[in-house]
Write a protein that holds these residues in place. Sequence first.
Motif, PDB file in Angstrom:
ATOM      1  N   ASP A   1       5.002  -0.160   3.841  1.00  0.00           N
ATOM      2  CA  ASP A   1       5.199  -1.643   3.588  1.00  0.00           C
ATOM      3  C   ASP A   1       6.662  -2.004   3.415  1.00  0.00           C
ATOM      4  O   ASP A   1       7.181  -2.898   3.945  1.00  0.00           O
TER       5      ASP A   1
ATOM      6  N   ARG B   1       0.693  -1.138   0.041  1.00  0.00           N
ATOM      7  CA  ARG B   1       0.063  -0.022  -0.004  1.00  0.00           C
ATOM      8  C   ARG B   1       0.936   1.315   0.102  1.00  0.00           C
ATOM      9  O   ARG B   1       0.626   2.204  -0.529  1.00  0.00           O
ATOM     10  N   HIS B   2       1.903   1.258   0.810  1.00  0.00           N
ATOM     11  CA  HIS B   2       2.682   2.313   0.773  1.00  0.00           C
ATOM     12  C   HIS B   2       4.379   2.052   0.626  1.00  0.00           C
ATOM     13  O   HIS B   2       4.791   1.082   1.188  1.00  0.00           O
TER      14      HIS B   2
ATOM     15  N   ILE C   1      -0.326   1.206  -5.999  1.00  0.00           N
ATOM     16  CA  ILE C   1       0.105   1.628  -4.870  1.00  0.00           C
ATOM     17  C   ILE C   1      -0.469   2.902  -4.509  1.00  0.00           C
ATOM     18  O   ILE C   1      -0.802   3.936  -5.101  1.00  0.00           O
ATOM     19  N   LYS C   2      -0.725   3.107  -3.240  1.00  0.00           N
ATOM     20  CA  LYS C   2      -1.617   4.182  -2.610  1.00  0.00           C
ATOM     21  C   LYS C   2      -0.714   5.288  -2.358  1.00  0.00           C
ATOM     22  O   LYS C   2      -1.139   6.553  -2.462  1.00  0.00           O
ATOM     23  N   TYR C   3       0.353   5.034  -1.559  1.00  0.00           N
ATOM     24  CA  TYR C   3       1.386   6.001  -0.827  1.00  0.00           C
ATOM     25  C   TYR C   3       2.755   5.894  -1.569  1.00  0.00           C
ATOM     26  O   TYR C   3       3.220   4.796  -1.152  1.00  0.00           O
TER      27      TYR C   3
END
Length: 247
Positions: free
Chosen positions: A184, A15-16, A58-60
Amino acid sequence: MPNYKDLLNAERIPRHVAIIMDGNGRWAKERGMSRSLGHQQGVETVHKITEAASQLGIKYLTLYAFSTENWNRPTEEVEALMSLILTSLEESLYMKNNVRLRIIGDTARLPETVRKSIERCVDHTAKNTGLVQIIALSYSSKWEITNAVQQICRRVEKGELRPADVTEDDIEAALSTNFMPDPDLLIRTGGEQRLSNYLLWQCAYSEFYFCDTYWPDFDEEEFYKAIYDFQQRERRYGKTSEQVSKA
Ligand code: IPE
Ligand code: IPE
Ligand code: MG
């Protein structure tokens, strides 16, 4: 090199991802160029990796661009980096990829022109719903944690909070990263294996990936390789492997 992108498990995309973009100076020096040209080339990699991260879902993406300690570099290099920030925030790229820009760090120390240009780009991209690209500028973890402690002390002083009641959540809320999950995966390019005062609290359980490639030479393929490597790991958070595989 295998095609790592095709090997990626779409269900386990981090995610990050946080990146320490290192090696610009050495990349330039090996080519007989000025360090500043290395930074300039590094901006191209930022654009490439931001686009790749956004396409992977991917979000961040948190990029270490300038540390508190980097203020101690020769004035010429600091000035070159500041003007590079001014010219590299291409709003059209953010809009095209639906990317939102956010900044963490002691921005009060930045020249006003840089601060204004950043604010403009942050505002203009605020409604974008895809990847959030966070640039760490004039950032250091110890600066951030010191700030957080001061905020909490003020709450205690006002009688809002008792020292014994301070929780991890209170600390997290006082950090400049309070709007995002912990990384992550942390990638550092350029061969050094250290954190250089980056996200110390937030990386408590991140997976680390170090590679020798200088940031200007880092590309999508290496990025996919880092994510593939991450996907092969078992994150146990202190539990046993058996417990983790049952969950
Ligand atoms: C990273 O590259 C970018 C910044 C710190 C601004 P460097 O400038 O540290 O490059 P090397 O490590 O000297 O090669
Ligand atoms: C860390 O790189 C900071 C950034 C990438 C912006 P440095 O090159 O400044 O770190 P050290 O000096 O090798 O620890
Ligand atoms: Mg360096």
